[in-house]
Motif scaffolding. Sequence first.
Motif, PDB file in Angstrom:
ATOM      1  N   LEU A  40       0.841  -1.201   0.000  1.00  0.00           N
ATOM      2  CA  LEU A  40       0.000   0.000   0.000  1.00  0.00           C
ATOM      3  C   LEU A  40       0.875   1.250   0.000  1.00  0.00           C
ATOM      4  O   LEU A  40       1.928   1.284   0.635  1.00  0.00           O
ATOM      5  CB  LEU A  40      -0.909  -0.003   1.229  1.00  0.00           C
ATOM      6  N   THR A  41       0.415   2.248  -0.707  1.00  0.00           N
ATOM      7  CA  THR A  41       1.117   3.534  -0.740  1.00  0.00           C
ATOM      8  C   THR A  41       0.108   4.653  -0.493  1.00  0.00           C
ATOM      9  O   THR A  41      -1.102   4.456  -0.664  1.00  0.00           O
ATOM     10  CB  THR A  41       1.794   3.764  -2.106  1.00  0.00           C
ATOM     11  N   ASP A  42       0.612   5.812  -0.070  1.00  0.00           N
ATOM     12  CA  ASP A  42      -0.233   6.993   0.177  1.00  0.00           C
ATOM     13  C   ASP A  42      -1.413   6.631   1.078  1.00  0.00           C
ATOM     14  O   ASP A  42      -2.541   7.058   0.856  1.00  0.00           O
ATOM     15  CB  ASP A  42      -0.750   7.583  -1.144  1.00  0.00           C
ATOM     16  N   THR A  43      -1.119   5.837   2.103  1.00  0.00           N
ATOM     17  CA  THR A  43      -2.176   5.286   2.947  1.00  0.00           C
ATOM     18  C   THR A  43      -2.026   5.738   4.397  1.00  0.00           C
ATOM     19  O   THR A  43      -0.942   5.682   4.963  1.00  0.00           O
ATOM     20  CB  THR A  43      -2.150   3.738   2.891  1.00  0.00           C
ATOM     21  N   LEU A  44      -3.139   6.179   4.974  1.00  0.00           N
ATOM     22  CA  LEU A  44      -3.213   6.465   6.401  1.00  0.00           C
ATOM     23  C   LEU A  44      -3.825   5.244   7.074  1.00  0.00           C
ATOM     24  O   LEU A  44      -4.920   4.811   6.697  1.00  0.00           O
ATOM     25  CB  LEU A  44      -4.102   7.689   6.652  1.00  0.00           C
ATOM     26  N   ILE A  45      -3.102   4.672   8.046  1.00  0.00           N
ATOM     27  CA  ILE A  45      -3.658   3.545   8.797  1.00  0.00           C
ATOM     28  C   ILE A  45      -3.869   3.976  10.246  1.00  0.00           C
ATOM     29  O   ILE A  45      -3.010   4.637  10.841  1.00  0.00           O
ATOM     30  CB  ILE A  45      -2.772   2.291   8.675  1.00  0.00           C
ATOM     31  N   ILE A  46      -5.044   3.650  10.768  1.00  0.00           N
ATOM     32  CA  ILE A  46      -5.400   4.007  12.144  1.00  0.00           C
ATOM     33  C   ILE A  46      -5.507   2.713  12.941  1.00  0.00           C
ATOM     34  O   ILE A  46      -6.316   1.847  12.604  1.00  0.00           O
ATOM     35  CB  ILE A  46      -6.748   4.759  12.189  1.00  0.00           C
ATOM     36  N   VAL A  47      -4.690   2.576  13.976  1.00  0.00           N
ATOM     37  CA  VAL A  47      -4.754   1.389  14.832  1.00  0.00           C
ATOM     38  C   VAL A  47      -5.754   1.673  15.953  1.00  0.00           C
ATOM     39  O   VAL A  47      -5.572   2.611  16.731  1.00  0.00           O
ATOM     40  CB  VAL A  47      -3.374   1.028  15.414  1.00  0.00           C
ATOM     41  N   ALA A  48      -6.799   0.824  16.036  1.00  0.00           N
ATOM     42  CA  ALA A  48      -7.917   1.089  16.948  1.00  0.00           C
ATOM     43  C   ALA A  48      -7.634   0.598  18.372  1.00  0.00           C
ATOM     44  O   ALA A  48      -8.445  -0.079  18.996  1.00  0.00           O
ATOM     45  CB  ALA A  48      -9.188   0.448  16.404  1.00  0.00           C
ATOM     46  N   GLY A  49      -6.458   0.947  18.895  1.00  0.00           N
ATOM     47  CA  GLY A  49      -6.144   0.650  20.295  1.00  0.00           C
ATOM     48  C   GLY A  49      -5.392  -0.650  20.513  1.00  0.00           C
ATOM     49  O   GLY A  49      -5.228  -1.454  19.600  1.00  0.00           O
ATOM     50  N   ASP A  50      -4.936  -0.853  21.748  1.00  0.00           N
ATOM     51  CA  ASP A  50      -4.051  -1.958  22.122  1.00  0.00           C
ATOM     52  C   ASP A  50      -2.874  -2.055  21.157  1.00  0.00           C
ATOM     53  O   ASP A  50      -2.611  -3.094  20.537  1.00  0.00           O
ATOM     54  CB  ASP A  50      -4.815  -3.290  22.229  1.00  0.00           C
ATOM     55  N   CYS A  51      -2.171  -0.925  21.079  1.00  0.00           N
ATOM     56  CA  CYS A  51      -1.002  -0.826  20.209  1.00  0.00           C
ATOM     57  C   CYS A  51       0.188  -1.512  20.879  1.00  0.00           C
ATOM     58  O   CYS A  51       0.999  -2.155  20.216  1.00  0.00           O
ATOM     59  CB  CYS A  51      -0.677   0.641  19.950  1.00  0.00           C
ATOM     60  N   GLY A  52       0.293  -1.354  22.188  1.00  0.00           N
ATOM     61  CA  GLY A  52       1.388  -1.985  22.919  1.00  0.00           C
ATOM     62  C   GLY A  52       2.415  -1.005  23.463  1.00  0.00           C
ATOM     63  O   GLY A  52       3.559  -1.371  23.707  1.00  0.00           O
ATOM     64  N   PHE A  53       1.993   0.250  23.690  1.00  0.00           N
ATOM     65  CA  PHE A  53       2.910   1.250  24.242  1.00  0.00           C
ATOM     66  C   PHE A  53       2.972   1.147  25.761  1.00  0.00           C
ATOM     67  O   PHE A  53       1.930   1.208  26.416  1.00  0.00           O
ATOM     68  CB  PHE A  53       2.454   2.665  23.868  1.00  0.00           C
ATOM     69  N   GLY A  54       4.166   1.028  26.302  1.00  0.00           N
ATOM     70  CA  GLY A  54       4.325   1.084  27.752  1.00  0.00           C
ATOM     71  C   GLY A  54       4.923  -0.157  28.378  1.00  0.00           C
ATOM     72  O   GLY A  54       5.361  -0.131  29.521  1.00  0.00           O
ATOM     73  N   PHE A  55       4.960  -1.254  27.624  1.00  0.00           N
ATOM     74  CA  PHE A  55       5.521  -2.499  28.164  1.00  0.00           C
ATOM     75  C   PHE A  55       7.044  -2.505  28.074  1.00  0.00           C
ATOM     76  O   PHE A  55       7.718  -3.261  28.763  1.00  0.00           O
ATOM     77  CB  PHE A  55       4.951  -3.709  27.415  1.00  0.00           C
ATOM     78  N   GLU A  56       7.565  -1.653  27.181  1.00  0.00           N
ATOM     79  CA  GLU A  56       9.017  -1.520  27.003  1.00  0.00           C
ATOM     80  C   GLU A  56       9.426  -0.092  27.334  1.00  0.00           C
ATOM     81  O   GLU A  56       8.580   0.784  27.498  1.00  0.00           O
ATOM     82  CB  GLU A  56       9.411  -1.838  25.545  1.00  0.00           C
ATOM     83  N   LYS A  57      10.743   0.134  27.382  1.00  0.00           N
ATOM     84  CA  LYS A  57      11.235   1.504  27.588  1.00  0.00           C
ATOM     85  C   LYS A  57      10.962   2.348  26.337  1.00  0.00           C
ATOM     86  O   LYS A  57      10.832   1.816  25.229  1.00  0.00           O
ATOM     87  CB  LYS A  57      12.737   1.484  27.875  1.00  0.00           C
TER      88      LYS A  57
END
Length: 268
Positions: A40-57
């Motif tokens: 895919l090109t020229d594409t905006l992707i929106i992740v609808a939560g539970d991305c995984g931020f905070g478990f690592e530094k």
Amino acid sequence: MNHSNTFSLSFPEAKTIIVSGDIHGDFNQLVFKLCIQYQLTDTLIIVAGDCGFGFEKKEYYEQMVRRNVKRMNQANNWIVFVRGNHDNPAYFNGSTFNFKRFIAVPDYTILQACNHTILCVGGAISIDRICRINEWNKRKYRVHSNESQENDISRNLYWQNEAPIYDSDKLNTIRANFLIDTVVTHTAPSYCELFSKSNLNQWTENDPSLIEDIQFERRTMDMLLHHLKTDNHPINHWYYGHFHQSWHSAINGILYQMLDIMEFCQIF
């Protein structure tokens, strides 16, 4: 851009918008799927939560950006991350994790792309929250005792301020500047599937207020929808993750779509 306290982003070069279900920290796989597998090109992707931020530094996530930025630049793609219950809210203020191709956005962010106006609101309740708290208490003394817990961005397995928030003031401000046609949240209104997360009963034994908190989570989405309808926003699509299954149905003129883990759905 800031319209008097509304965090908004515009993607004039985007030609396609995709919503992804939970990715649970598989950032590299997400980029691979987007840029290589589907090309895919020229594409905006929106992740609808539970991305995984905070478990690592924090450096771990910055390293992920460095690893993938060339691929994202070449394909001219962007990823917007919405807050899930398995995410540290401190990353979602629009500045802590903000790069040209990757950004974790605050709740009540407005995205404009492909002639569409999208409202993003994160948050949900972790049914395994007691388990996560206990596990972290065991683990933190063993492994991370040198990390200051006063630091918002320090690692954890659970964040107390995980629930979605109904913010009528923000919605009123949005109404003055935008007309929303699409909503992306982590959880969903009460009459959407799933009506109960799997194995809910086993978690309630040790967590007596869990059912009530989950019902309030869904009611928060009901209040959000009611406010949007009262303000006459022309909403026709609502996307969400959280439940790790696929489902879609049109209810009262809105197409609701639940996305499975790493499931892609092209909005337009």
